[in-house]
Design a protein around this motif. Sequence first.
Motif, PDB file in Angstrom:
ATOM      1  N   ARG A 151       0.839  -1.199   0.000  1.00 22.74           N
ATOM      2  CA  ARG A 151       0.000   0.000   0.000  1.00 22.74           C
ATOM      3  C   ARG A 151       0.876   1.251   0.000  1.00 22.74           C
ATOM      4  N   ASN A 152       1.987   1.173   0.711  1.00 25.11           N
ATOM      5  CA  ASN A 152       3.029   2.195   0.613  1.00 25.11           C
ATOM      6  C   ASN A 152       4.163   1.617  -0.226  1.00 25.11           C
ATOM      7  N   PRO A 153       4.720   2.384  -1.174  1.00 20.63           N
ATOM      8  CA  PRO A 153       5.766   1.859  -2.057  1.00 20.63           C
ATOM      9  C   PRO A 153       6.923   1.236  -1.271  1.00 20.63           C
ATOM     10  N   VAL A 154       7.422   0.117  -1.795  1.00 25.32           N
ATOM     11  CA  VAL A 154       8.501  -0.624  -1.143  1.00 25.32           C
ATOM     12  C   VAL A 154       9.665  -0.771  -2.119  1.00 25.32           C
ATOM     13  N   ARG A 155      10.863  -0.524  -1.631  1.00 25.10           N
ATOM     14  CA  ARG A 155      12.064  -0.728  -2.441  1.00 25.10           C
ATOM     15  C   ARG A 155      12.544  -2.160  -2.226  1.00 25.10           C
ATOM     16  N   HIS A 258      16.947 -10.015 -16.445  1.00 24.13           N
ATOM     17  CA  HIS A 258      17.716  -8.960 -15.786  1.00 24.13           C
ATOM     18  C   HIS A 258      17.172  -8.817 -14.370  1.00 24.13           C
ATOM     19  N   GLY A 259      17.978  -8.300 -13.480  1.00 31.13           N
ATOM     20  CA  GLY A 259      17.538  -8.133 -12.105  1.00 31.13           C
ATOM     21  C   GLY A 259      18.182  -6.930 -11.456  1.00 31.13           C
ATOM     22  N   GLY A 260      17.551  -6.465 -10.409  1.00 35.25           N
ATOM     23  CA  GLY A 260      18.091  -5.322  -9.685  1.00 35.25           C
ATOM     24  C   GLY A 260      17.034  -4.679  -8.812  1.00 35.25           C
ATOM     25  N   GLU A 261      17.321  -3.479  -8.390  1.00 34.26           N
ATOM     26  CA  GLU A 261      16.431  -2.767  -7.473  1.00 34.26           C
ATOM     27  C   GLU A 261      15.263  -2.130  -8.213  1.00 34.26           C
ATOM     28  N   ILE A 262      14.084  -2.258  -7.638  1.00 30.39           N
ATOM     29  CA  ILE A 262      12.882  -1.639  -8.206  1.00 30.39           C
ATOM     30  C   ILE A 262      12.013  -1.103  -7.061  1.00 30.39           C
ATOM     31  N   ILE A 263      11.000  -0.351  -7.436  1.00 27.95           N
ATOM     32  CA  ILE A 263      10.000   0.112  -6.477  1.00 27.95           C
ATOM     33  C   ILE A 263       8.708  -0.652  -6.756  1.00 27.95           C
ATOM     34  N   THR A 264       8.168  -1.278  -5.734  1.00 34.36           N
ATOM     35  CA  THR A 264       6.920  -2.028  -5.867  1.00 34.36           C
ATOM     36  C   THR A 264       5.820  -1.291  -5.124  1.00 34.36           C
ATOM     37  N   ALA A 265       4.675  -1.129  -5.792  1.00 36.51           N
ATOM     38  CA  ALA A 265       3.582  -0.388  -5.163  1.00 36.51           C
ATOM     39  C   ALA A 265       2.242  -0.918  -5.639  1.00 36.51           C
TER      40      ALA A 265
END
Length: 353
Positions: A151-155, A258-265
């Motif tokens: 519900r709140n964006p997560v890194r 590919h992989g790495g850091e993203i923002i999930t929301a």
Amino acid sequence: MREISPTQNWILITIVLAASGVIYDLMFYSNQTPIIGAIFALFIGMPILAFERKVLFRALYRRIQKLPTFAFIITELLIYEILMSIGFACAGLLLWWLGMVKPVSLLDLVIMPFEVFLYALAVCTMLIFVLRVRELLGREVFLSMLISRYRNPVREERVFLFIDLVDSTAFAEKHGDLRAQQLLSSLFATFAEPVRRHKGMINDYVGDAAIITWPLARGVKDARCVRCIFDILADIDANAAGWRKNYGQVPKLRAALHGGEIITAEIGVDHHKISYFGDTVNTTARLETLCRSLNRSVLISSELARRMKFPDDISCEDLGTHAVKGRGQALGVMALSSRAVTVLNTPAVILHG
């Protein structure tokens, strides 16, 4: 999020069913041992859930799925009644044989009362509804929405696998959009088992492409993300005759990892969806487009490749660095291939039987 195995999933379903039987006993048969209600509930409910999960009578389920909606509902209710009646009779006879119940007549044990049928139908319908919603959204998305995890964006760090069908436009032009959609439906259905087997999640279908994702640690463990795409290719290769018979050609795929850091929301108001934002997602999409220019079927970024040990039957070819649109620096690219699967780089040829 912790992985739940199919065995654990069935254990949870068993506990819920047994609990529903105990509750029924406590409500209507307070002088009876609760275990009796649990046994009846399991014998009545498990066949229905096994049927719905395509564990029991899979061919029959697929056949009735093709019926018109009204006929499908009536047929399914009839099957439910038969399965529940058989389950009730088996449970009653088992409990009688064990000496746990002493009915006035054996008919009381083999003929299910109408109120029991309604209660069992309500419980099973609720469970089936939850399972179907979970299938519609995906297990991880369902649980994440249930607990409002995003519900709140997560890194976080994730692996993405983009898979695209080669020459889908040409197929649609020749055979029509309806036939092309049938091909895509069959193809995407082929993805399901390898993705499930390797603990991934199909995040979305975009046209003729599928987006599959894993939490980074899970995806690189035992090279699951790599094994997944080659298991998909192997399944298609193994069923080549069936594809030719049904569609005149064997689907050919392009894939990028590919992989790495993203923002999930979690986004949306009337329609909620869990979305991923960031350079990692965009880079995976651009990497997939490189498959065409580099004449390779499966590409992986060097960044992701360094995080895992490839299986012995997977070979890796370093293709150097390449400029990727929308990315400030060049991306190291590697091509993957398998000795177990013959992957052709030439365009698909439609065969006519």
